[in-house]
Design a protein around this motif. Structure first.
Motif, PDB file in Angstrom:
ATOM      1  N   SER A 435     -38.734 -92.129 -54.396  1.00 29.64           N
ATOM      2  CA  SER A 435     -37.186 -92.310 -54.352  1.00 29.64           C
ATOM      3  C   SER A 435     -36.584 -92.700 -53.027  1.00 29.64           C
ATOM      4  N   LEU A 436     -37.174 -92.850 -52.121  1.00 34.26           N
ATOM      5  CA  LEU A 436     -36.717 -92.793 -50.702  1.00 34.26           C
ATOM      6  C   LEU A 436     -35.815 -94.137 -50.481  1.00 34.26           C
ATOM      7  N   ASP A 437     -36.011 -95.298 -51.270  1.00 35.69           N
ATOM      8  CA  ASP A 437     -35.607 -96.373 -51.241  1.00 35.69           C
ATOM      9  C   ASP A 437     -34.157 -96.492 -51.690  1.00 35.69           C
ATOM     10  N   THR A 438     -33.792 -95.515 -52.715  1.00 29.59           N
ATOM     11  CA  THR A 438     -32.493 -95.470 -53.389  1.00 29.59           C
ATOM     12  C   THR A 438     -31.585 -94.818 -52.671  1.00 29.59           C
ATOM     13  N   LEU A 439     -32.045 -93.999 -51.507  1.00 35.77           N
ATOM     14  CA  LEU A 439     -30.963 -93.020 -50.960  1.00 35.77           C
ATOM     15  C   LEU A 439     -29.916 -93.754 -50.072  1.00 35.77           C
TER      16      LEU A 439
END
Length: 901
Positions: A435-439
């Motif tokens: 989920s790194l890209d959504t932070l």
């Protein structure tokens, strides 16, 4: 008035006052009655009908009860402004107090008590004495309350005439409503008295418990709130008291229920039998649950009280957690409180139910509620060791639904779980990394970076993950930058390979050279020194074992919790703050209303003791309230002065209730010289130098007090008149007794917006100082606006430009200072920065230098500043834009002062 009386509010006729005057003097009774109704209607909507005072008073001589009530209502409203005319009504009051009709007797005494005019107060005593011993209980109960009103106006008179003894006798009255009103009156008097007046003995207790069963609901509240004054001798007596009070738990009135719960909780502290305590807990649960079926506003108050109760006695509602499940139509403030209580009641037995609820809430539409629900799951995991794995499973399921704000909140929560249970649940890190890209929120980014840095040795591509954040390092908020710096250092220490080496160089360069954030720069330099001198020591510091975090669901300090529980069913239990934190304790001083008496300082006695109760009712000009300023410690009480202390300013310069502070502590050390505001020649040997100052983000009044008289001076007090910024004292004036020739310097903490004056902003600050030996001394000071400049006044350049453009041109004000010369731009920047005027940018315009600054005063009012000058030549032009241009004259005074330093 009847339902048809709305017509009296609809008149728009001109010349209304003369017509009303004519009707009030009519020979027809009905016409006079209608006229009085019209007057009351006009008074109600804010029209000034005081000119009709004499005509309305003439209508008092009537047998019609409705008309008499209306006239009395008018009298209460206008007696303060017409005290000389109000005295005309005294004979009627005295006559009515002996009327055969008890309603009229009670009405007369009630009205006389409400008219806060000293001349009428003198005539109230005899009728009040009679009414306290009246045959009719309605008159007695009215008279009991009237004693409390009279005490507020003139405490000395009440004590001298023996009203307190008469009031205490009424506790033994055979009518429960008389007893209830007597208790209310005595409790009110006790709150404003420094000596014990209302003490409950075992004999009094039995009288109150008997009356409790028979009086009205609000009478029961008065009695229940007074009962905690009695301390049971042993567990047996406490059980007997609780037994008498327990039936009140079934009452329909929420206030009665909560007051009964408060009393029972207090007595339970003395009860040693576990069986009795368990039974009481069972009895208290149903009434508390019933409160949650009321309107949302009552639910909220009940929930705030229950929140306190379950922290002290969780067993009371341990089996009732379902009643706190949120309904779809609950207001958000009710839902938030229910969440807090559910966390407190969560246990290994009910956690599955609770988690199902929280998971459901996480799919709601209200974003704040969803975030709070996700956070609640994490708090349950931290609180309950055995349930942690189930909580994490629910969080992972929520992450898989890919709702951005749910994912971000879940990552923040999981970081806390990792800190609570190190090396237990790291297997889920891979799922989090997906989920790194959504932070995109600072807290979630910082949490994810912490996880990567903390477990870098277990994440194969940790360097790649951190590198993705490093690309935007300069634009990230400070919270993320700090975590990135620490995480990169952890990665380098755990994997000292080529990739992390390059990363650490980039990060340290960004954090030491490219940034203007002192926190980030300091931390980077510490890491740089550690890594360059002793890498092993760096490992010991940076990779040290973290302390395990604990459950914070019972966050209140035990002593604070006990104090709040003693104030259940009051605002204190709703705010979760002790009364001292938001209630101003006031004392009323009885004094003469003649202005000629004030300059001599001969007003009647004033007690400086801090009371134990709430705020007193508002007072008229004949009863000036004071606040004994003190620190928030509930046990600290200012001692009363040895001799009577008079009003400082009173009506001379129109003060309202401002703080009076006493001298009882040692003086502060000396400092730079202060301007003399009260010379010794004016102050009868007392010389005062003073100036407003700012230290460590707090405003102080710096004073130097010098005794040039021939006698020792002590008992110093200070008072500030209403002013444009509401400046008032926030602590005791720390001046010790001064022998002849002695001097003392002190810092008096100040608060803002306490004592506001109407009208345009002014720099005038009027001050009065008093001691036990001399009359009041008055002097004027000047309010310096730069003292109010706050430490958070710095603006980013883009924000400065946007704010400048957003404000209309009419908000820009210019002023020239032809006599001021700027010799160095850097020196000026430093000088202004020392007073929280922050440099933004600099540019050249022709041969002139243009400097831009920002400043901010309390309530978030910004000042955008443009200084134009030729360096080394006299003349500075200052332009400022602010949402409050009326403050510009004060601002220019401040800037001129700062540039001249």
């Amino acid at each position: 008035m009847s339902g048809h009386d709305s017509k009296y509010f609809s008149t728009t006729k001109k010349g209304e006052i003369p017509e009303l005057k004519e009707e009030l003097n009519s020979q027809h009774r009905d016409k006079r009655k209608d006229a009085v109704k019209k007057v009351i209607a006009a008074m109600t909507v804010g029209k000034d009908v005081s000119s009709l005072f004499t005509d309305v008073v003439n209508c008092m001589q009537t047998e019609n009860l409705e008309l008499k009530k209306l006239v009395y209502l008018y009298l209460i409203n206008y007696a303060k402004s017409q005290p000389d005319l109000a005295i005309l009504a005294v004979n009627t009051f005295v006559k009515d107090s002996q009327d055969p009709n008890p309603l009229i007797r009670a009405l007369a005494v009630r009205t006389m008590g409400c008219i806060r005019v000293d001349k009428i107060t003198e005539y109230l005593c005899d009728p009040l004495q009679r009414c306290l011993k009246d045959d009719d209980p309605y008159v007695r109960k009215t008279a009991a309350v009237c004693v409390a009103k009279l005490y507020d106006i003139n405490a000395e008179l009440v004590e001298d005439r023996g009203f307190l003894e008469s009031l205490k006798d009424l506790i033994s009255d055979n009518n429960p409503m008389v007893v209830a009103n007597t208790v209310a009156a005595l409790a009110e008097i006790q709150e404003h008295s420094s000596r014990p007046i209302f003490e409950i003995t075992s004999h009094t207790l039995s009288k109150l418990l008997t009356a409790l069963n028979e009086c009205t609901e609000w009478g029961q509240v008065f009695i229940l709130d007074a009962l905690p004054r009695y301390k049971a001798a042993d567990a047996r007596e406490a059980e007997n008291i609780v037994e008498s009070i327990t039936p009140r738990l079934q009452h329909a009135n929420c206030a009665v229920v909560l007051s009964a719960v408060k009393m029972i909780l207090l007595q339970m502290e003395l009860i040693s039998s576990t069986d009795v305590v368990r039974n009481l807990c069972k009895k208290m649960a149903p009434p508390l649950v019933t409160l949650l079926s009321a309107e949302p506003e009552i639910q909220y108050v009940a929930l705030r009280n229950i929140n306190l109760i379950v922290q002290k006695r969780p067993t009371i509602l341990a089996h009732e957690i379902k009643v706190f499940f949120c309904k779809y139509n609950d207001p958000i403030y009710v839902k938030m409180e229910k969440l807090e209580i559910m966390i407190k009641l969560a246990s290994d037995r009910n956690i599955d139910q609770v988690l199902l609820e929280f998971k459901e809430y996480a799919t709601e539409v209200d974003v704040d509620f969803v975030r709070r629900a996700v956070r609640a799951i994490g708090r349950c995991a931290i609180k309950l060791d055995r349930a942690a794995e189930r909580c994490i499973s629910v969080l992972l399921e929520l992450i898989k639904i890919k709702v951005n704000y749910v994912v971000q909140e879940a990552i923040i929560v999981i970081k806390d779980i990792f800190r609570r249970y190190p090396n237990m649940y790291e297997s889920i890190i891979a799922t989090l990394c997906e989920s790194l890209d959504t932070l995109d929120e600072p807290r979630s980014k910082a949490s994810m970076i912490w996880i990567i840095g903390e477990y870098a040795e277990r994440i194969d591509n940790a360097d790649e993950l951190l590198e993705s954040f490093l690309e935007s390092f300069p634009e990230e908020p400070p919270q993320v930058q700090l975590q990135l710096l620490t995480a990169t250092v952890k990665l380098f220490l755990k994997k000292p390979t080529e990739g992390p080496q390059q990363m650490i160089q980039v990060v340290l360069n960004n954090a030491t050279v490219e940034t203007d954030n002192p926190d980030l720069r300091d931390r980077a330099y510490i890491y740089l020194r550690l890594l360059s001198t002793d890498p092993e020591a760096a490992k010991d510091v940076v990779l040290a074992e973290k302390p395990v975090i604990s459950d914070d669901s019972n966050q209140l300090d035990p002593s604070l919790l006990d104090e709040l529980l003693a104030n259940i069913a009051t605002l204190s239990s709703v705010y979760h703050k002790p009364p001292d934190a938001f209630v101003t304790r006031v004392k009323t001083a009885s004094q003469s209303t003649e202005d000629d008496d004030y300059p001599d300082g001969n007003e009647k006695g004033y007690s400086a003791n801090v009371g134990d109760g709430g705020a007193s009712p508002s007072t008229s000009s004949s009863s000036v309230p004071y606040t004994a300023a003190r620190k928030p410690s509930p046990a600290q009480v200012m001692p009363a002065p040895a001799s009577p202390v008079p009003d400082l300013l009173g009506d001379l310069i129109g003060l309202d209730n401002n703080a009076i502070v006493l001298a009882d502590q040692p003086a502060m050390p000396s400092g730079p010289p202060l301007p003399i505001l009260l010379p010794a020649s004016t102050g009868q040997g007392l010389q005062i130098s003073a100036q407003l100052a700012r230290q460590d983000g707090q405003i102080f009044y710096s004073l130097m007090v010098e005794n040039n008289s021939q006698i020792t001076l002590d008992g110093f007090m200070i008072q500030f008149n209403k002013n444009s910024f509401g400046l008032a004292a926030d602590g005791p004036l720390q001046v010790p007794p001064l022998a002849p020739g002695a001097a003392a310097r002190t810092l008096l903490p100040m608060v803002l917006f306490q004592n506001m004056s109407p009208g345009p902003p002014s720099s005038l600050l009027q001050v009065a100082v008093k001691n036990n030996q001399q009359p009041v001394c008055y002097f004027n000071d000047k309010i310096l606006l730069h003292v109010f400049f706050t430490e958070d006044g710095r603006m980013e350049r883009t924000s400065f430009l946007e704010t400048w453009r957003s404000l209309p041109d009419s908000n820009e004000v210019l002023k020239e200072f032809p006599g001021i010369m700027v010799s160095s731009a850097e020196t000026t920047m430093d000088r202004l920065a020392a007073s929280n005027v922050f440099f933004i940018a600099k540019r050249k315009h022709a041969n002139q230098d243009v400097l831009y600054f920002s400043a901010k005063i309390p309530r978030g009012i910004p000042f955008l500043i443009e200084l134009t000058t030729v360096i080394g030549n006299p003349g500075v032009k200052c332009a400022t834009k602010t949402p409050n241009p009326e403050l510009a004259p004060l601002f220019f005074d401040a800037i001129e002062t700062l540039l001249k330093i």
